[in-house]
Design a protein around this motif. Structure first.
Motif, PDB file in Angstrom:
ATOM      1  N   LEU A 200       0.829  -1.209   0.000  1.00 58.36           N
ATOM      2  CA  LEU A 200       0.000   0.000   0.000  1.00 58.36           C
ATOM      3  C   LEU A 200       0.862   1.258   0.000  1.00 58.36           C
ATOM      4  O   LEU A 200       0.597   2.217  -0.758  1.00 58.36           O
ATOM      5  CB  LEU A 200      -0.917  -0.005   1.216  1.00 58.36           C
ATOM      6  N   ALA A 254      -8.287   2.259   0.584  1.00 52.76           N
ATOM      7  CA  ALA A 254      -7.162   2.459   1.503  1.00 52.76           C
ATOM      8  C   ALA A 254      -6.395   3.741   1.209  1.00 52.76           C
ATOM      9  O   ALA A 254      -5.676   4.244   2.080  1.00 52.76           O
ATOM     10  CB  ALA A 254      -6.215   1.263   1.420  1.00 52.76           C
ATOM     11  N   TRP A 263      -8.027  -2.801   4.574  1.00 52.65           N
ATOM     12  CA  TRP A 263      -7.044  -3.200   3.561  1.00 52.65           C
ATOM     13  C   TRP A 263      -6.248  -4.423   4.024  1.00 52.65           C
ATOM     14  O   TRP A 263      -6.072  -5.387   3.273  1.00 52.65           O
ATOM     15  CB  TRP A 263      -6.088  -2.051   3.251  1.00 52.65           C
TER      16      TRP A 263
END
Length: 368
Positions: A200, A254, A263
């Protein structure tokens, strides 16, 4: 809209670690199971499995971004990259570059993350590209780095990354965190948590002009491999590709907040499913080896060809099962010969049959 990197708590991601504990424990246990199972196959079979899994990851990671690679060409190029025998099938620039990146990840998963390693990976992945200003370095363009869809006159912005003049500083902070959170480093994090946050975080920075998704998934696989202390064989990209729409939706959600429980929960499910698929493939390889060894002197050439073709379909097998017509197409056998051959394969315990007459279908008789 304010993106996660524009908020005051960036990049201090918040999540409930205890909610991931069972998934983390299952992942480490599953990794040990795979290692144990692999002890039952010889070196050549392990190498073949590694080539199959890694090449599939390269193909699927590119497919997530809409780029289609030829699996056989990637497989051949990857085998040569790893110093193994392979046919001389010619790979195009994209296929050769994807294979080179995955081979480097497989060989050097223990190496710390660095700007140079990422630049090398990017140059491999962008092999032969002439349409990019920045290859093998972070992006420098002044235009906003956006992920958009829709018509040119009315684009929909799904995400906007930090401007290019912030990328170097953002990546310095990210790389320091990644290396400091390895299992044997100063601030160790559990495997799935570290891989999920890393993916991420990297995707948020979006540091390159192109290839960020594929590099981000490679970083996640590197994190998982470092936690298991073994080269990654987790079918992560393959599993994400099967849930591509959900993947992009989860990343989009996210990107709006630094509270990332949802997430990480989604990512943990994907990693668990990916590891289960790898386990199934390893067991499938063992069953294939055992069956072919047991039937070595009992099969005629047609039966052997058909079985090998069925095994080539992998753990998912033929959709709906093998029909007599499929068998005739594969082997060029006459109808009566095909009927005898299939009955023989059932009698030998190689296939199981369901249905009758023209509705009869045959499946590999595997214990798993």
């Amino acid at each position: 809209m304010h993106w996660n990197w524009q908020q005051e708590d960036w990049p201090h991601f918040a999540y409930n670690a205890s909610a991931l504990r069972s998934a983390e424990d299952a992942f480490l246990k599953g990794g040990g199971i795979i290692v144990g199972i692999l002890h039952h196959v010889d070196v050549e079979a392990r190498q073949a499995l590694a080539i199959e899994l890694i090449s599939q990851e390269a193909v699927d990671s590119s497919a997530i971004e809409g780029e289609l690679l030829d699996r056989a060409s990637v497989q051949s190029s990857l085998a040569r990259q790893l110093g193994l025998s392979a046919d001389r099938r010619k790979a195009n620039a994209a296929e050769a570059g994807a294979a080179e990146l995955m081979a480097d990840l497989y060989r050097s998963y223990q190496a710390p993350l660095s700007d140079k390693l990422l630049f090398d990976w990017h140059a491999m992945l962008m092999n032969g590209r002439r349409d990019l200003a920045d290859v093998g370095r972070y992006r420098t363009h002044a235009d906003p780095m956006q992920i958009v869809s829709g018509p040119l006159q009315a684009p929909r912005v799904h995400f906007e990354a930090p401007p290019s003049d912030r990328v170097a500083a953002e990546m310095e902070r990210f790389i320091e965190w990644f290396n400091a959170t390895a299992s044997d480093a100063a601030r160790p994090l559990p495997a799935i948590t570290r891989a999920g946050v890393a993916h991420l975080w990297f995707e948020t920075i979006h540091p390159f002009e192109d290839g960020n998704g594929r590099l981000g998934r490679a970083i996640a696989e590197k994190a998982l491999a470092q936690s298991l202390k073994a080269p990654t064989l987790t079918a992560l990209a393959e599993t994400i590709h099967r849930h591509r729409k959900d993947y992009y939706a989860a990343l989009h959600r996210a990107s709006q907040d630094n509270r990332i429980d949802d997430w990480l929960a989604w990512f943990a499910d994907i990693v668990t499913a990916a590891q289960a698929r790898t386990t199934a493939r390893v067991r499938f390889l063992i069953e294939k080896t055992r069956m072919l060894d047991r039937l070595r002197d009992q099969l005629n050439p047609r039966q052997e060809k058909a079985l090998l073709r069925m095994f080539a379909e992998g753990v998912d097998g033929f959709a709906g099962g093998l029909s007599a017509q499929n068998y005739r197409t594969i082997t060029d056998a006459a109808p009566a010969t095909a009927t005898r051959d299939l009955a023989g394969l059932v009698e030998m315990g190689a296939l199981v049959r369901s249905g009758e007459l023209r509705y009869a279908r045959y499946h590999l008789a595997l214990s798993n």
